[in-house]
Design a protein around this motif. Sequence first.
Motif: not given
Length: 264
Positions: A62-63, A69-72, A120-122
Amino acid sequence: MAGSTTAERGERQRESSGPPPVRRLRRRHLRVIVILGLALVFLGIPTVWLFYGSDWLRAEHVSVSGTRVLTPDQVEAAADVPLGKPLISVDTDAIETRLRQKLPRIDSVDVVRSWPHGIDLKVVERTPVLMVQKAGKFVEVDDEGVRFATVSEAPKGVPALELTLSRSSSAAASLRRFGEARLVREAVGVARAVPAAVARDTRTVKVRSYDDISLELRDGRTVAWGSSEKGAAKARTLTALMKASPGARYFDVSVPTAPASSGS
Protein backbone atom coordinates in the motif's frame (compact mmCIF):
# COMPACT_ATOMS: atom_id res chain seq x y z
CA MET A 1 -38.98 -27.96 -78.45
CA ALA A 2 -39.45 -31.05 -76.39
CA GLY A 3 -35.64 -31.47 -76.06
CA SER A 4 -35.34 -27.90 -74.82
CA THR A 5 -38.06 -28.47 -72.26
CA THR A 6 -36.34 -31.60 -70.98
CA ALA A 7 -33.02 -29.74 -70.59
CA GLU A 8 -34.66 -26.93 -68.67
CA ARG A 9 -36.33 -29.41 -66.34
CA GLY A 10 -32.97 -31.08 -65.69
CA GLU A 11 -31.35 -27.72 -64.91
CA ARG A 12 -34.10 -26.83 -62.47
CA GLN A 13 -33.71 -30.20 -60.75
CA ARG A 14 -29.95 -29.61 -60.32
CA GLU A 15 -30.60 -26.14 -58.87
CA SER A 16 -33.19 -27.49 -56.44
CA SER A 17 -30.95 -30.29 -55.13
CA GLY A 18 -29.40 -29.78 -51.63
CA PRO A 19 -30.67 -27.55 -48.79
CA PRO A 20 -32.00 -24.09 -49.59
CA PRO A 21 -29.45 -21.18 -49.45
CA VAL A 22 -31.03 -19.71 -46.29
CA ARG A 23 -30.68 -23.01 -44.43
CA ARG A 24 -27.04 -23.35 -45.52
CA LEU A 25 -26.30 -19.83 -44.21
CA ARG A 26 -27.92 -20.64 -40.88
CA ARG A 27 -25.79 -23.76 -40.47
CA ARG A 28 -22.66 -21.80 -41.34
CA HIS A 29 -23.50 -19.13 -38.77
CA LEU A 30 -24.17 -21.79 -36.15
CA ARG A 31 -20.75 -23.36 -36.76
CA VAL A 32 -19.07 -19.95 -36.42
CA ILE A 33 -20.91 -19.27 -33.14
CA VAL A 34 -19.93 -22.66 -31.73
CA ILE A 35 -16.28 -22.14 -32.69
CA LEU A 36 -16.21 -18.65 -31.15
CA GLY A 37 -17.87 -19.92 -27.99
CA LEU A 38 -15.31 -22.69 -27.57
CA ALA A 39 -12.49 -20.20 -28.17
CA LEU A 40 -13.87 -17.85 -25.51
CA VAL A 41 -14.16 -20.72 -23.04
CA PHE A 42 -10.57 -21.82 -23.57
CA LEU A 43 -9.30 -18.23 -23.49
CA GLY A 44 -11.49 -17.25 -20.52
CA ILE A 45 -10.36 -19.98 -18.16
CA PRO A 46 -6.71 -18.85 -18.14
CA THR A 47 -7.80 -15.21 -17.80
CA VAL A 48 -9.98 -15.93 -14.78
CA TRP A 49 -7.20 -17.98 -13.23
CA LEU A 50 -4.70 -15.15 -13.88
CA PHE A 51 -6.81 -12.57 -12.02
CA TYR A 52 -8.21 -14.76 -9.24
CA GLY A 53 -6.08 -17.88 -8.84
CA SER A 54 -2.49 -16.94 -9.57
CA ASP A 55 -0.01 -15.15 -7.31
CA TRP A 56 0.94 -12.69 -10.06
CA LEU A 57 -1.84 -10.13 -9.48
CA ARG A 58 -2.31 -10.01 -5.72
CA ALA A 59 -2.36 -7.02 -3.35
CA GLU A 60 1.07 -6.94 -1.74
CA HIS A 61 1.75 -3.33 -0.74
CA VAL A 62 0.00 0.00 0.00
CA SER A 63 1.27 3.48 -0.85
CA VAL A 64 -0.08 6.70 0.69
CA SER A 65 0.23 10.23 -0.65
CA GLY A 66 -1.17 13.67 0.19
CA THR A 67 -0.95 13.55 3.99
CA ARG A 68 -0.01 16.68 5.97
CA VAL A 69 -1.00 16.13 9.60
CA LEU A 70 -1.80 12.44 9.38
CA THR A 71 1.04 9.97 8.85
CA PRO A 72 1.09 7.37 6.07
CA ASP A 73 1.16 4.65 8.74
CA GLN A 74 -2.06 5.99 10.29
CA VAL A 75 -3.79 6.01 6.91
CA GLU A 76 -2.57 2.52 5.99
CA ALA A 77 -3.70 1.10 9.32
CA ALA A 78 -7.16 2.66 9.02
CA ALA A 79 -7.53 1.49 5.41
CA ASP A 80 -6.99 -2.15 6.46
CA VAL A 81 -6.27 -3.30 2.90
CA PRO A 82 -6.62 -7.10 2.64
CA LEU A 83 -3.07 -7.92 1.54
CA GLY A 84 -2.62 -11.26 -0.14
CA LYS A 85 -5.99 -11.26 -1.84
CA PRO A 86 -6.44 -10.98 -5.62
CA LEU A 87 -6.03 -7.32 -6.53
CA ILE A 88 -9.15 -7.33 -8.67
CA SER A 89 -11.31 -8.47 -5.72
CA VAL A 90 -10.18 -5.70 -3.33
CA ASP A 91 -13.24 -3.57 -2.45
CA THR A 92 -12.00 0.00 -2.99
CA ASP A 93 -15.33 1.52 -1.90
CA ALA A 94 -15.12 -0.29 1.44
CA ILE A 95 -11.59 1.02 1.97
CA GLU A 96 -12.75 4.59 1.29
CA THR A 97 -15.63 4.18 3.75
CA ARG A 98 -13.31 2.87 6.48
CA LEU A 99 -10.92 5.78 6.02
CA ARG A 100 -13.69 8.38 6.24
CA GLN A 101 -15.16 6.77 9.36
CA LYS A 102 -11.89 6.22 11.22
CA LEU A 103 -10.08 9.43 10.18
CA PRO A 104 -12.49 12.41 10.02
CA ARG A 105 -9.54 14.62 9.11
CA ILE A 106 -9.70 13.10 5.63
CA ASP A 107 -11.81 15.24 3.31
CA SER A 108 -11.53 12.93 0.30
CA VAL A 109 -9.54 9.88 -0.71
CA ASP A 110 -9.01 8.16 -4.04
CA VAL A 111 -8.39 4.41 -3.74
CA VAL A 112 -6.67 3.10 -6.88
CA ARG A 113 -5.45 -0.35 -7.90
CA SER A 114 -1.84 -0.08 -9.02
CA TRP A 115 -1.20 -3.17 -11.11
CA PRO A 116 0.23 -5.68 -10.62
CA HIS A 117 0.55 -5.62 -6.80
CA GLY A 118 -0.34 -2.25 -5.24
CA ILE A 119 -3.13 -0.17 -3.75
CA ASP A 120 -2.59 3.62 -3.88
CA LEU A 121 -4.36 5.85 -1.34
CA LYS A 122 -4.43 9.49 -2.50
CA VAL A 123 -5.57 11.55 0.48
CA VAL A 124 -6.83 15.14 0.76
CA GLU A 125 -6.99 16.37 4.36
CA ARG A 126 -9.41 18.96 5.71
CA THR A 127 -7.94 22.41 6.39
CA PRO A 128 -9.03 24.29 9.53
CA VAL A 129 -10.35 27.81 9.01
CA LEU A 130 -11.53 28.25 12.62
CA MET A 131 -10.95 26.56 15.95
CA VAL A 132 -13.08 26.22 19.06
CA GLN A 133 -11.39 26.01 22.46
CA LYS A 134 -12.93 23.31 24.66
CA ALA A 135 -11.69 21.85 27.93
CA GLY A 136 -8.12 22.97 27.31
CA LYS A 137 -8.06 21.52 23.79
CA PHE A 138 -8.87 22.91 20.36
CA VAL A 139 -11.52 21.65 17.95
CA GLU A 140 -10.69 22.31 14.30
CA VAL A 141 -13.48 23.49 11.98
CA ASP A 142 -13.13 23.27 8.19
CA ASP A 143 -14.52 25.49 5.43
CA GLU A 144 -17.85 23.62 5.48
CA GLY A 145 -18.35 24.08 9.21
CA VAL A 146 -17.41 20.47 10.00
CA ARG A 147 -15.70 19.93 13.36
CA PHE A 148 -13.28 17.25 12.31
CA ALA A 149 -10.45 16.99 14.86
CA THR A 150 -9.49 17.83 18.44
CA VAL A 151 -5.86 18.77 19.04
CA SER A 152 -3.87 19.71 22.14
CA GLU A 153 -2.17 22.72 20.54
CA ALA A 154 -3.85 25.54 18.65
CA PRO A 155 -3.06 25.37 14.92
CA LYS A 156 -0.96 28.34 13.88
CA GLY A 157 -2.67 31.15 12.01
CA VAL A 158 -6.19 29.82 12.62
CA PRO A 159 -8.62 32.24 14.34
CA ALA A 160 -10.60 31.18 17.38
CA LEU A 161 -14.38 30.96 17.13
CA GLU A 162 -16.37 32.36 20.04
CA LEU A 163 -20.10 31.70 20.22
CA THR A 164 -21.56 34.19 22.70
CA LEU A 165 -25.16 33.25 22.02
CA SER A 166 -26.75 33.30 25.45
CA ARG A 167 -25.99 36.81 26.62
CA SER A 168 -29.01 38.55 25.15
CA SER A 169 -32.55 37.82 24.11
CA SER A 170 -31.73 38.56 20.47
CA ALA A 171 -28.88 36.04 20.56
CA ALA A 172 -31.17 33.41 22.06
CA ALA A 173 -33.76 34.10 19.38
CA SER A 174 -31.11 33.80 16.69
CA LEU A 175 -29.96 30.48 18.12
CA ARG A 176 -33.52 29.12 18.19
CA ARG A 177 -34.16 30.21 14.62
CA PHE A 178 -30.93 29.13 12.93
CA GLY A 179 -29.33 26.59 15.27
CA GLU A 180 -25.74 26.48 16.40
CA ALA A 181 -24.50 24.52 13.37
CA ARG A 182 -25.87 27.17 10.99
CA LEU A 183 -24.28 29.98 12.99
CA VAL A 184 -20.94 28.17 12.89
CA ARG A 185 -21.23 27.94 9.10
CA GLU A 186 -21.98 31.67 8.99
CA ALA A 187 -18.78 32.33 10.95
CA VAL A 188 -16.88 30.12 8.53
CA GLY A 189 -18.32 32.13 5.63
CA VAL A 190 -17.05 35.34 7.23
CA ALA A 191 -13.60 33.86 7.86
CA ARG A 192 -13.34 32.82 4.20
CA ALA A 193 -14.45 36.24 2.93
CA VAL A 194 -12.07 38.35 5.03
CA PRO A 195 -9.22 39.89 2.97
CA ALA A 196 -6.00 37.87 3.17
CA ALA A 197 -4.06 40.66 4.93
CA VAL A 198 -6.77 40.96 7.60
CA ALA A 199 -7.17 37.17 7.90
CA ARG A 200 -3.52 36.84 8.86
CA ASP A 201 -4.10 39.29 11.74
CA THR A 202 -7.44 37.90 12.88
CA ARG A 203 -7.33 36.44 16.37
CA THR A 204 -11.02 35.77 17.04
CA VAL A 205 -14.29 35.54 15.14
CA LYS A 206 -17.15 36.36 17.53
CA VAL A 207 -20.74 35.32 16.81
CA ARG A 208 -23.46 36.99 18.88
CA SER A 209 -26.29 36.33 16.42
CA TYR A 210 -26.85 35.64 12.74
CA ASP A 211 -26.28 39.27 11.73
CA ASP A 212 -23.85 40.23 14.49
CA ILE A 213 -20.46 38.70 13.68
CA SER A 214 -17.26 40.59 14.42
CA LEU A 215 -13.50 40.14 14.17
CA GLU A 216 -10.88 40.85 16.79
CA LEU A 217 -7.43 41.46 15.32
CA ARG A 218 -4.16 40.64 17.05
CA ASP A 219 -3.27 44.30 17.55
CA GLY A 220 -6.55 45.01 19.35
CA ARG A 221 -8.50 46.46 16.42
CA THR A 222 -12.11 45.35 15.90
CA VAL A 223 -14.17 44.84 12.75
CA ALA A 224 -17.98 44.73 12.85
CA TRP A 225 -18.84 42.47 9.91
CA GLY A 226 -22.54 41.76 10.43
CA SER A 227 -23.86 38.65 8.68
CA SER A 228 -21.94 36.57 6.15
CA GLU A 229 -23.99 38.04 3.31
CA LYS A 230 -22.28 40.28 0.72
CA GLY A 231 -18.88 39.01 1.85
CA ALA A 232 -17.00 40.12 -1.26
CA ALA A 233 -18.37 43.66 -1.06
CA LYS A 234 -17.54 43.87 2.65
CA ALA A 235 -13.99 42.65 1.99
CA ARG A 236 -13.41 45.35 -0.65
CA THR A 237 -14.91 48.00 1.61
CA LEU A 238 -12.80 46.95 4.59
CA THR A 239 -9.59 47.07 2.55
CA ALA A 240 -10.39 50.58 1.33
CA LEU A 241 -11.48 51.73 4.80
CA MET A 242 -8.29 50.54 6.45
CA LYS A 243 -6.18 52.32 3.86
CA ALA A 244 -8.18 55.52 4.32
CA SER A 245 -8.04 55.36 8.14
CA PRO A 246 -4.77 53.63 9.07
CA GLY A 247 -4.95 54.83 12.68
CA ALA A 248 -8.52 53.71 13.37
CA ARG A 249 -9.22 51.01 15.95
CA TYR A 250 -12.79 50.16 15.00
CA PHE A 251 -14.21 49.43 11.55
CA ASP A 252 -17.84 48.76 10.66
CA VAL A 253 -18.61 47.18 7.28
CA SER A 254 -21.88 45.50 8.26
CA VAL A 255 -23.51 47.76 5.66
CA PRO A 256 -20.81 47.90 2.97
CA THR A 257 -22.35 50.91 1.23
CA ALA A 258 -22.20 52.93 4.46
CA PRO A 259 -18.97 51.94 6.28
CA ALA A 260 -17.59 53.66 9.33
CA SER A 261 -14.37 53.80 11.33
CA SER A 262 -13.43 55.38 14.64
CA GLY A 263 -10.75 55.52 17.35
CA SER A 264 -7.09 56.33 17.08
